[in-house]
Design a protein around this motif. Sequence first.
Motif, short mmCIF file in Angstrom:
data_model
loop_
_atom_site.label_atom_id
_atom_site.label_comp_id
_atom_site.label_asym_id
_atom_site.label_seq_id
_atom_site.Cartn_x
_atom_site.Cartn_y
_atom_site.Cartn_z
N ARG A 209 -86.69 -2.39 37.85
CA ARG A 209 -85.70 -3.42 38.20
C ARG A 209 -84.57 -3.38 37.18
O ARG A 209 -84.75 -3.00 36.02
N ILE A 210 -83.39 -3.84 37.63
CA ILE A 210 -82.19 -3.86 36.80
C ILE A 210 -81.61 -5.27 36.81
O ILE A 210 -81.56 -5.92 37.86
N ALA A 211 -81.18 -5.73 35.63
CA ALA A 211 -80.42 -6.97 35.53
C ALA A 211 -78.99 -6.60 35.14
O ALA A 211 -78.76 -6.04 34.06
N VAL A 212 -78.04 -6.86 36.02
CA VAL A 212 -76.63 -6.57 35.74
C VAL A 212 -76.03 -7.79 35.05
O VAL A 212 -76.10 -8.91 35.57
N MET A 213 -75.43 -7.57 33.87
CA MET A 213 -74.89 -8.66 33.07
C MET A 213 -73.36 -8.55 32.95
O MET A 213 -72.80 -7.45 32.96
N SER A 214 -72.72 -9.70 32.83
CA SER A 214 -71.27 -9.75 32.62
C SER A 214 -70.92 -11.06 31.94
O SER A 214 -71.34 -12.13 32.37
N ASN A 215 -70.21 -10.96 30.81
CA ASN A 215 -69.73 -12.13 30.10
C ASN A 215 -70.84 -13.13 29.78
O ASN A 215 -70.66 -14.35 29.89
N GLY A 216 -72.01 -12.62 29.41
CA GLY A 216 -73.11 -13.48 29.01
C GLY A 216 -73.98 -13.99 30.14
O GLY A 216 -74.97 -14.68 29.90
N TYR A 217 -73.62 -13.66 31.38
CA TYR A 217 -74.39 -14.10 32.55
C TYR A 217 -75.18 -12.92 33.13
O TYR A 217 -74.77 -11.78 33.02
N MET A 218 -76.29 -13.24 33.79
CA MET A 218 -76.98 -12.29 34.65
C MET A 218 -76.48 -12.53 36.06
O MET A 218 -76.75 -13.58 36.65
N ILE A 219 -75.75 -11.55 36.61
CA ILE A 219 -75.15 -11.79 37.92
C ILE A 219 -75.99 -11.24 39.07
O ILE A 219 -75.80 -11.64 40.22
N GLN A 220 -76.93 -10.32 38.78
CA GLN A 220 -77.88 -9.88 39.82
C GLN A 220 -79.07 -9.20 39.15
O GLN A 220 -78.90 -8.44 38.20
N VAL A 221 -80.26 -9.49 39.67
CA VAL A 221 -81.48 -8.82 39.24
C VAL A 221 -82.14 -8.26 40.50
O VAL A 221 -82.34 -8.98 41.48
N GLY A 222 -82.46 -6.97 40.47
CA GLY A 222 -83.09 -6.36 41.64
C GLY A 222 -83.51 -4.93 41.37
O GLY A 222 -83.30 -4.40 40.28
N THR A 223 -84.10 -4.31 42.36
CA THR A 223 -84.48 -2.91 42.25
C THR A 223 -83.21 -2.06 42.25
O THR A 223 -82.14 -2.52 42.68
N PRO A 224 -83.29 -0.80 41.80
CA PRO A 224 -82.11 0.06 41.86
C PRO A 224 -81.51 0.15 43.27
O PRO A 224 -80.29 0.12 43.42
N THR A 225 -82.36 0.23 44.29
CA THR A 225 -81.86 0.30 45.66
C THR A 225 -81.11 -0.97 46.04
O THR A 225 -80.03 -0.92 46.64
N GLU A 226 -81.67 -2.13 45.69
CA GLU A 226 -81.01 -3.41 46.00
C GLU A 226 -79.67 -3.53 45.28
O GLU A 226 -78.68 -3.97 45.89
N ILE A 227 -79.63 -3.14 44.01
CA ILE A 227 -78.40 -3.26 43.23
C ILE A 227 -77.31 -2.37 43.80
O ILE A 227 -76.14 -2.77 43.90
N TYR A 228 -77.69 -1.14 44.18
CA TYR A 228 -76.68 -0.18 44.66
C TYR A 228 -76.27 -0.44 46.11
O TYR A 228 -75.09 -0.41 46.44
#
Length: 376
Positions: A209-228
């Motif tokens: 799983r990946i947590a994509v972060m921006s400016n101190g926030y987690m904006i999405q957490v999901g599997t690589p397939t879900e994120i892409y």
Amino acid sequence: MPDVKVSNLNKIFGDNVVLDNVDFTIKDGEFFTLLGPSGCGKSTTLNCIAGLEQPSSGAISVGDTTFVDTDKKLFVPPEGRNLGMVFQSYALWPHKTIADNLAMPLQIRKVDKTEQRRLIDEALDKVGLLHLRERYPHQMSGGQQQRVALARALVYSPSVLLLDEPLSNLDAKLREQARAWLKRLQEDLGITTVYVTHDQDEALALSDRIAVMSNGYMIQVGTPTEIYETPATAEVAAFVGRCNFLEATVTDVTSTGAALKLEANGQQMTVDTPEKVTVGDHVTVAVRPEKLAVLPADDTAMPGTNVISAEVLTTSYLGSRFEYDLKVGDHVVQVVNDRGGLAGAVNLTVDPDACLIFPQADVLSEDAQALLTVAP
């Protein structure tokens, strides 16, 4: 191996909010990646788990052990957490042999010398460097030093492995080999792993799983397939992989999505989407470069696909594929295609279900803004 739970984590430096209510749970044995651009808070999150940073508020636990709880004024120092960490710089002692580098954390834990040798040899064997135990760091390649740093983090059987951009000092080819090796090792050991990187390919290739972060926030957490495939925001779509963005206005709502008018050239297209839109909404259409096909202007497109007029600006041959920069109205669109030799006026085709739409109010990252640049 235990779960890692981070709850309502905040970190403030002066007036700067570095982490804002970061909240996630890493499952037992999972490879979990914190992904984002420089300054997004990913390394600070990792350092809070390691005990190298003290959060302003929040709680962190590994299994049944709580390391941080600011409400209870609880803070366990790094040496009390039994976590293994590999730094970006590797941090190897240059005047000590590889075996002596691995001995350091065992000496701190007062492990006897006979047991030290067994544990060191076992850790070096895991990373394939047992035959180099008496060498010094300067006698090894960057990839070998990276493996030594990993062996040192594993030598005392940590409950969780923390990796802070450990492959960033390697060249592109070696990095590709190293990540494949690292993934196999992590799966073999079954150790819960937290990985920090700004490299999207690394994140997609390595992670459960990946947590994509921006400016101190987690904006999405999901599997690589879900994120892409189904990014939650335009910013995630822009940062993870490449993506084209075109502004449009909703002209009709269909049973499966919406009909749109592109602002770049006034052409119509349809998009299949679960997003709720109404006529007159201004939206951003996102399409991955590999989802687009390029056809000569006189070729016939498959029924049901969107056809968009374009003009070839540049063509790049990359061995396994061609990459085109195309002019659509006043915007540049990137396309990955296996067909070369296209020039001049062409048609772009894309299936309605290959497009994503986002509210135009979404704040785009610099990567996304770069793709909205007016074409020459």
